[in-house]
Design an enzyme around this catalytic site. Structure first.
Site: not given
Ligand code: F6P
Length: 341
Positions: A10, A103, A127, A169-171, A221, A265
């Protein structure tokens, strides 16, 4: 020496600052010449190689995104992928690579390094979850954007006396949620590292309403409710096996509204956190990472990534960071208990 540069995964504010500083120092101090590989490992697989020189990196320091393009391509998942990457490098007389990625991209770099490719990694991601470095560039910008959004949401939430959920964001790691949530005065912060109790979240929401205050809930997320499964947008996975996230914010607002009877919301910040100009700090860190990465190439110190430790830039073996994620320590999260509810 000819050095190839690629950006994978990303995108992230500060990528161009790294490219600029690698090329400027490499050309001016070490007389290296450079090429760019387009779209991360995809360009390395497909032989998409472009010229990269000092004029082509002029003016890119404050620009978001990456002039080299990016992708989530994983060459180890393609037939003969590693050999094809090696062939591209040989065909273009590339002696060494600077690989800028998170990573996944750095995991591929570690594998290629084991198979003989000379390379140096530079950790990036909004992230902030790359293991082995105190911080990644892009994170500060993302936190700034998320904090500004929370500030703005407070005033509209108050005007309508409703709960607002902000999905950031933050997987796998809740760094953005925690930092922006604390900076923005959120009433609940939910992160992937700590499965949350929906009843507890609703109690916090109700206690805010009781004192005539509109609650803001910040959720990463990748956060998961204690009793359920992660809420996914769809089941499609990328070449690194990641599903597309997003959906937890909407789920939360629905649950809060149903359980408390209050209006709730959601705002999903999404890619707004990744786009646009990097903060001054991210430009600074990205520039330093680039300078130190090209020094490592000059020293012939391959198979490492540059990393921030305190105020120093150090070199860490790529293998040390491989397969590990830097997550939020529970004790750090607990420090902010007093602000919830
Ligand atoms: O890895 C960084 C990140 O910003 C994550 O937090 C998020 O889940 C992901 O990228 C989203 O990626 P994409 O733009 O490929 O959907």
């Amino acid at each position: 020496m000819r050095v190839g540069v690629l950006t994978g995964g990303g995108d992230c504010p500060g990528l161009n600052a790294v490219i600029r500083s690698v090329v400027r120092k490499g050309v001016q101090e070490y007389a290296f010449d450079f090429v760019g590989l387009r779209d991360g490992w995809l360009g390395a697989l497909q032989g998409k190689v472009v010229p990269l020189d000092v004029p082509s990196v002029r003016g890119i320091l404050p620009r978001g995104g990456t002039i080299l393009g990016s992708s989530r391509t994983n060459p180890t998942k393609h037939e003969d992928g590693v050999r094809r990457v090696q062939n591209t490098l040989a065909a273009h007389n590339v002696d060494a690579l600077v690989v800028i990625g998170g990573e996944d991209t750095l995991g591929v770099a570690a594998e290629l390094s084991r198979q003989g490719t000379k390379l140096v990694g530079v950790p990036k991601t909004i992230d902030n979850d790359v293991y082995g470095t105190d911080c990644t560039f892009g994170f500060d910008t993302a936190v700034g954007i998320a904090t500004e959004a929370i500030d703005r949401l407070h005033t509209t939430a108050e005007s309508h006396m409703r709960a607002l959920v902000v999905e950031v964001m933050g997987r796998h790691a809740g760094w953005i949620a925690l930092h922006a949530g604390v900076a923005g005065g959120a009433n609940a912060i939910l992160i992937p590292e700590q499965p949350f109790d929906i009843d507890q979240v609703c109690e916090w929401v109700e206690s805010r309403f009781k004192i005539n205050y509109a609650p803001i809930v910040v959720v990463a997320e990748g956060a998961v409710p204690r009793e359920g499964q992660m809420v996914l947008k769809d089941r499609e996975v990328d070449e690194f096996g990641h599903v597309r996230l997003s959906g937890i914010g909407e789920w939360l607002a629905r649950e809060i509204a149903e359980r408390t009877g209050e209006d709730a919301r959601t705002t999903v910040l999404g890619h707004i956190q990744r786009g646009g100009t990097p903060s001054a700090y991210d430009r600074w860190l990205a520039t330093r990472f680039g300078l130190h990465a090209v020094d490592a190439v000059k020293d012939g110190d391959f198979g490492v990534m540059v990393a921030l430790r305190g105020t120093e830039i150090i070199r860490v073996p790529l293998a040390d960071a491989e397969g590990r994620t830097k997550t939020v320590d529970p004790s750090l999260y607990d420090e902010f208990d007093v602000f919830f509810g």
